[in-house]
Structure formats: structure tokens, C-alpha cells
Design a protein around this motif. Structure first.
Motif, short mmCIF file in Angstrom:
data_model
loop_
_atom_site.label_atom_id
_atom_site.label_comp_id
_atom_site.label_asym_id
_atom_site.label_seq_id
_atom_site.Cartn_x
_atom_site.Cartn_y
_atom_site.Cartn_z
N GLU A 495 6.78 -24.66 33.16
CA GLU A 495 5.90 -23.96 34.29
C GLU A 495 6.67 -23.50 35.30
O GLU A 495 6.40 -22.49 35.89
CB GLU A 495 4.53 -24.72 34.63
CG GLU A 495 3.59 -24.60 33.58
CD GLU A 495 2.45 -25.43 33.78
OE1 GLU A 495 1.54 -25.18 34.44
OE2 GLU A 495 2.32 -26.54 33.28
N LEU A 496 7.44 -24.59 35.96
CA LEU A 496 8.19 -24.41 37.20
C LEU A 496 9.27 -23.08 36.94
O LEU A 496 9.33 -22.35 37.83
CB LEU A 496 8.69 -25.57 37.55
CG LEU A 496 8.02 -26.57 38.33
CD1 LEU A 496 8.65 -27.87 38.34
CD2 LEU A 496 7.23 -26.26 39.53
N GLN A 497 9.78 -23.11 35.97
CA GLN A 497 10.54 -22.04 35.48
C GLN A 497 10.16 -20.64 35.36
O GLN A 497 10.51 -19.74 35.83
CB GLN A 497 11.45 -22.23 34.15
CG GLN A 497 12.58 -23.59 34.72
CD GLN A 497 13.16 -23.64 33.25
OE1 GLN A 497 14.37 -23.33 33.06
NE2 GLN A 497 12.93 -24.49 32.43
N ASP A 498 8.92 -20.87 34.83
CA ASP A 498 8.20 -19.65 34.70
C ASP A 498 7.66 -18.74 36.15
O ASP A 498 7.33 -17.76 36.35
CB ASP A 498 7.05 -19.85 33.97
CG ASP A 498 7.21 -19.96 32.43
OD1 ASP A 498 8.41 -19.85 32.16
OD2 ASP A 498 6.30 -20.55 31.36
N GLN A 499 7.71 -19.93 36.90
CA GLN A 499 7.46 -19.38 38.28
C GLN A 499 8.81 -18.85 38.98
O GLN A 499 8.47 -18.33 40.21
CB GLN A 499 6.59 -20.72 39.31
CG GLN A 499 5.56 -21.11 38.96
CD GLN A 499 4.95 -21.84 39.98
OE1 GLN A 499 5.13 -21.78 41.11
NE2 GLN A 499 3.75 -22.61 39.59
N GLY A 500 9.61 -18.69 38.34
CA GLY A 500 11.02 -18.23 38.77
C GLY A 500 11.58 -19.35 39.78
O GLY A 500 12.71 -18.84 40.57
#
Length: 569
Positions: A495-500
Motif C-alpha cells: 500500500e505504501l508503495q502504491d502511494q508512491g
RNA sequence: CGGGGCGUAGCGCAGCCUGGUAGCGCACCACAAUGGGGUUGUGGGGGUCGGAGGUUCGAAUCCUCUCGCCCCGACCA
């Protein structure tokens, strides 16, 4: 990035070669590894930081309208011979010969190459102004590389070169860079100061340096406590002191001073203050040796001294033989009385009276020396370093001294290179005019070290957000024994990666203490701890690298907190 | 380049003076215990003692030369 796949090795102990804290931490955190004197490999973690510095620099240069290009690192000797720097540059220039016996150098800077580009590409004033820049590896064969990447031989520099039709245009281009540099160092979160500077070997007139303030800095900066004046100590001007010279109160007398070859030992012997002494330094001149006379407690400023007509540039102290020849005695007892060479007196000597100086005889000094009576009262010149408490040149208040790391330097070169290399364009009247050049450097690799000097604690690095190799470090506790923790950590990682966000997921099967210590050493700004005990309440533990304590927050609140746009602190 | 110092395991060091089978801590590998702040125990791998030459029955140790590095001064982003 999963820690287990990142190949990072940290060091618990401080390598013996590292003296300053940034060098120690860069080694310990695995940012760099040394190959040879002044040569470093940027390891994956360090390279991430470097790339972030470059990104900020690129953005601001592009915003300022500069055009990125990339010049060769290796340059032909002919170009350097055109400007005379092939000889001038000396051993700092790494020279090499190819298989055809042609001479080349590894570029320490690129004025010649860019001027060659300019002379080929630019024909009309209508193509101006233009500013070319590159981010590239340079090599300077430094006399003494030290402090890790702070003063290495190979380093990465952003160098830019502006071309204008005249001085007004140059001034405008220069100001644009001044603005861009200010934006760059501000964005990088560094405490810096802009100071007036000497243009040194590069040449030209107006020049300012951008210094990151740090006690370990190699440069001394003089700044006003009352206005915005700031200058490198190399160029900070001193003034003729106010007031008249006191009347002579003592007779001139020659005293025995056995072994007193230094101001320090002289003062100890005679129980006097260094302010009451005059030191006489014999240096090489353009036409035989000359003497420089300073108040005993003052330091000679080489940059200023070598600009005096009659003094050799670069400044060089006379060797012992020369000193003996001109003073008639061993070094350590030189004085102006009876000296048969030109003597340049520092401004501060203008109000000295009844002072002590060398007698040009072994183990002898004069006391009660006075101008007018024992010596001709000469014109004085500015040849010393300013000291704290000196008046601000042309400004208000008094000077304080701080130390700084030079991370940027902007120069107005004028037509030095364009003339030497015949780089001209036609102006609106159809006349050929030499291009008016500016050059602008930023030490990319050095910035990383400077940032650490300014941002660390006893546990490690504390990256300013724009420089951090990762935004977030995710620390699961006992992940290898708890499926709950594993699942929560894995989904959070995604999820954190998906937030950029750039996330370092510490998936190692090591004890929590090891993970915490490493996270703090490498200085990741945001830390998230995933543990069974907090997970039960759908909570996580959050701590910023600068925070004293951690906070337990709901999972949603943390994801909200770590929005890409809001983590710039 | 001048002055000072150091090269012994990946890192930090001892051993050298007074020559006699190369050690310690960290790191690394294995196993076990432990499991929210660099944990503990047991076992293990890893060294041409910077290099070359010499002295000696024998050299990390003594001698000569050499290479590399670090620190102090003059250079610069």
C-alpha cells in the motif's frame, strides 16, 4: 525494497580512516566504500541519495531555463593550451597520453570545452542568452584528499556556463543562477550562507560562494552581526584602523631573545602580548624577495597578498637561504629595520607604536620600535585575515567568524575564455563581440557529506526529506514467527508503495533492536513498526527520525499521514 | 611536496621492544535458546602478518629497499 534483497551492510565500529562525522557515518551506513585515496564507490544506498540531490538540482536548473548537455570527461590538451591553462593548472590536472601519443586530461572543469561548443554553435546575439549545464564526474588530483567525499579527487559536479552578449546580460544570467542556487539549497533543507568570494584560478570578477554551515567546514566565513554582509575570509577586506598612531614613549633598544623564533615564544619570553609585536615574513616577489609586515597576532592572507603589485602570485614563502641572504641572519629574527628589500605593511600596523620586532640578528629583537623615528611611516595595505570583532567592510556592525563547506560557487567570468578561444557572435550592429560568460558549480557529491554534517545525532544520519534514500522504513516485529504480522507488513508494504513512497521493508529475521539501530543509522525519516500487540487494535507505531518518542496510531491515520505530498519535512 | 604516524582476517585492534606453531572483539556460517533496542550459548570458516630482498637453525618481530594509507601545512565543488 526488501532489506533482505538490498545487500546493505552496516558497520558497528568506526573505520580508522574516517575523521569527520559525515565520513564515519557514510562508511558505517554503507553509503560509500573507498577504493583508493580520494576515490569512492557509491553503494546502492548512497547512490539513491546522490540521485535525489541530482533530481533537485536538475529541476531547479531546468526551471531557470538552463539546458542540460553532457560533455566528455576526457579533454584534449590543445584546448587547454589555447587558454594557457595546460601550464597554469599544474599537478592538479590529471594528464594522460593516448596510443597516438596525444595528450589529454581528465576534466577538472569544462570552461574550455563549453567555450569550444559556444564558438562553433553560436553566431548571433539572437541565440543569446543561453546557459548550458551538465552533471558529471570531474577529477582533480588534489594534494591531499580527505574527509571522504568532502574532498575527494573524483567527484560529481553540476557545472553550468552562461553566454551573453554583454555585461548587463551576464549580470542577469548570474542573478538567475543566484536565485536558482538559493532555491536548490533551500529545498535540500540545508542551512547555508551566501558569501563574497575570490574567483581564484578560474578567473573573472564577481563571484559568490554558497556555504553549508558546519564546524567541520574547511572555509572560514566572516559575516556581519548587523547587516547581511558575508564573505569568505579569503576576501573579507580589512580597513585602516581609526585614530592616530600613539606618540613614541619608549627608546629603541636591542634585546637578547635567545631561541625566540616564533611570535609565541617571543611573547612568552618577554611576557608581552602578541599585539605588541610585528612579524616580518619574507616572500617571493616579482623582482626578488619582498617582506610582508603584520601585527604579531594577525594571520597573513595569501589571496590578498598575492594580488599586491611586486608580490609573486601564487604566494610563496622565501626559502631559508633567501631569508638569510636578505636579513643576514637565520629565519625567525627578521625585522623591517635596516631591511634592504621592499616592505609591505598591513593596515593594522598603522596605529602601532612602541612595538617589538626582529633585529635581523640571531637571538635579537628590537623593543620600543616606532614608525617615523626608527622606520619610515609607509603606506599600508590589506594583507591579513579579518578576525572576529573587526568592523564590517562598507557596512554596519562587527564581523563574526563561522565555518562553512563550499557547496556552490557562481562566477562572472566575462570574456577571459571567449577572448582566448575566439568565441564571438555578431551583435545587432553586425560587429563581432566576444561572448560574456558566467560559470556556476555545485558539488553534488559534497552536498551529501555536508547534509550529514548538519543532520545527524549520536545514533546516525537524519536525512532531510528530499535527500532520504527511502521515505519510510517498515519494521515488522517477529514477522518470522507471526503470520498476522507478516500479512499486515506485506500489505502495508504494498500500500505504501502504491502511494508512491520509497519504502525499505526490513524483512530480516533479526532481533528488533538490530532493525531499530540500523534504521536510525541510515537515517530514514519515517519509521513504521508492525507488531502483534498493536495489530490487534488495528494500530501501528509511528516515529519520525527527529521525534523523541513514538506514537501509536490507527492504520488509516498513518496511511493518511504518509501521503506522498505531505511528508516533506 | 615537506613534517609526523600506521600497514597483522571484512572492520576495530593486541602481539613486535626481548625472534621459537598468529591472537582478541565485532562481522560472517551452522545449531540451540531467546523474541520490542545492536540477546545468549556451543561449534565453525576466514591470514602469502602490504611487497621484495637480507640477517638467522628459525622472522609478524631485527636490517635495507619499496608500495599503500592516515594525520598536520600550501589547493577547491
Amino acid at each position: 525494497m526488501r532489506y533482505s534483497e538490498f545487500g546493505l551492510t552496516t558497520l558497528k565500529e568506526v573505520p580508522a580512516e574516517a575523521e569527520i562525522v559525515s565520513h564515519q557515518l557514510m562508511l558505517r551506513a554503507g553509503l560509500i566504500r573507498r577504493l583508493a585515496s580520494g576515490l569512492f564507490t557509491w553503494m546502492p544506498l548512497g547512490l539513491r541519495v546522490l540521485r535525489r540531490v541530482e533530481a533537485v538540482v536538475r529541476e531547479e536548473m531546468d526551471r531557470a531555463g538552463a539546458l542540460e548537455l553532457l560533455m566528455p570527461a576526457v579533454q584534449p590538451a590543445e584546448l587547454w593550451q589555447e587558454t594557457g591553462r595546460w601550464e597554469q593548472y599544474g599537478p592538479l590536472l590529471l594528464r594522460m597520453i593516448d596510443r597516438h601519443q596525444r595528450e589529454f586530461c581528465f576534466g577538472p572543469t569544462h570552461e574550455e570545452v563549453i567555450t569550444d561548443i559556444a564558438r562553433r554553435e553560436l553566431r548571433s546575439y539572437k541565440q543569446l542568452p543561453v546557459n548550458f549545464y551538465q552533471i558529471q564526474t570531474k577529477f582533480r588530483d588534489e594534494i591531499r584528499p580527505r574527509f571522504g567525499v568532502m574532498r575527494s579527487r573524483e567527484f560529481i559536479m553540476k557545472d553550468a556556463y552562461s553566454f551573453d552578449i554583454d555585461a548587463e546580460g551576464l549580470e542577469a544570467s548570474y542573478q538567475k543562477m543566484h536565485v536558482a542556487y538559493t532555491a536548490i539549497f533551500t529545498r535540500l533543507g540545508l542551512k547555508f550562507r551566501i558569501v563574497w568570494a575570490d574567483s581564484g584560478d578560474i578567473g573573472g570578477s564577481k563571484s559568490q560562494e554558497f556555504h553549508v554551515l558546519a564546524d567541520s567546514g574547511e572555509d572560514a566565513i566572516a559575516y556581519s552581526d548587523a547587516d547581511d554582509y558575508a564573505s569568505n575570509i579569503e576576501t573579507a577586506a580589512t580597513q585602516v584602523p581609526d585614530g592616530d598612531r600613539p606618540i613614541a614613549a619608549q627608546e629603541l633598544s636591542k634585546v637578547e631573545t635567545p631561541g625566540a623564533r616564533t611570535i609565541e615564544s617571543l611573547c612568552e619570553l618577554l611576557k608581552i602580548s602578541a599585539r605588541q609585536t610585528l612579524k616580518t615574513l619574507i616572500v617571493e616577489g616579482t623582482d626578488g624577495p619582498v617582506a610582508l609586515a603584520l601585527r604579531g597576532d594577525h594571520e597573513l592572507n595569501a589571496v590578498k597578498a598575492q594580488k599586491i603589485a611586486g608580490v609573486a602570485s601564487p604566494l610563496k614563502m622565501a626559502d631559508a637561504d633567501t631569508v638569510s641572504k636578505v636579513t643576514g641572519c637565520e629565519p625567525g629574527f627578521a625585522g623591517p629595520i635596516g631591511l634592504d628589500i621592499p616592505v609591505f605593511y598591513d593596515h593594522a600596523t598603522a596605529t602601532m607604536a612602541d612595538f617589538i620586532c626582529g633585529a635581523n640578528a640571531v637571538d635579537m629583537h628590537f623593543t620600543g620600535t616606532n614608525f617615523g623615528r626608527d622606520l619610515d611611516a609607509a603606506e599600508t595595505v590589506d594583507i591579513r585575515n579579518v578576525v572576529a570583532g573587526d568592523p564590517v567592510p562598507g557596512g554596519k556592525g562587527t564581523l563574526s567568524i563561522a565555518r562553512g563547506i563550499e557547496v556552490g560557487h557562481i562566477f562572472q567570468l566575462g570574456d577571459k575564455y571567449s577572448r582566448a578561444m575566439n568565441a564571438t557572435v555578431q551583435d545587432s550592429d553586425g560587429n563581432d563581440r566576444a561572448l560574456s560568460m558566467g560559470c556556476y558549480g555545485i558539488g553534488i557529491t559534497r552536498i551529501v557529506a555536508a547534509a550529514i554534517e548538519q543532520n545527524h545525532d549520536d545514533r546516525g544520519i537524519i536525512w532531510p526529506a528530499p535527500l532520504a534514500p527511502f521515505d519510510v522504513v517498515l519494521v515488522p516485529i517477529n514477522m518470522h514467527r507471526s503470520d498476522t504480522v507478516r500479512e499486515a507488513a506485506e500489505s502495508l508494504y504494498q500500500e505504501l508503495q502504491d502511494q508512491g513512497l520509497e519504502v525499505l521493508f526490513d524483512d530480516r529475521d533479526v532481533r528488533p533492536g538490530v532493525k531499530f539501530a540500523d534504521a536510525e543509522l541510515i537515517g530514514i525519516p519515517h519509521r513504521l513498526v508492525v507488531s502483534e500487540r498493536n495489530l490487534a487494535a488495528d494500530e501501528l507505531e509511528y516515529r519520525h527520525r527527529r521525534d523523541e518518542d513514538s506514537r501509536v496510531l490507527k492504520r488509516d491515520a498513518i496511511l493518511n499521514l504518509l501521503q506522498k505530498s505531505s511528508i516533506n519535512y
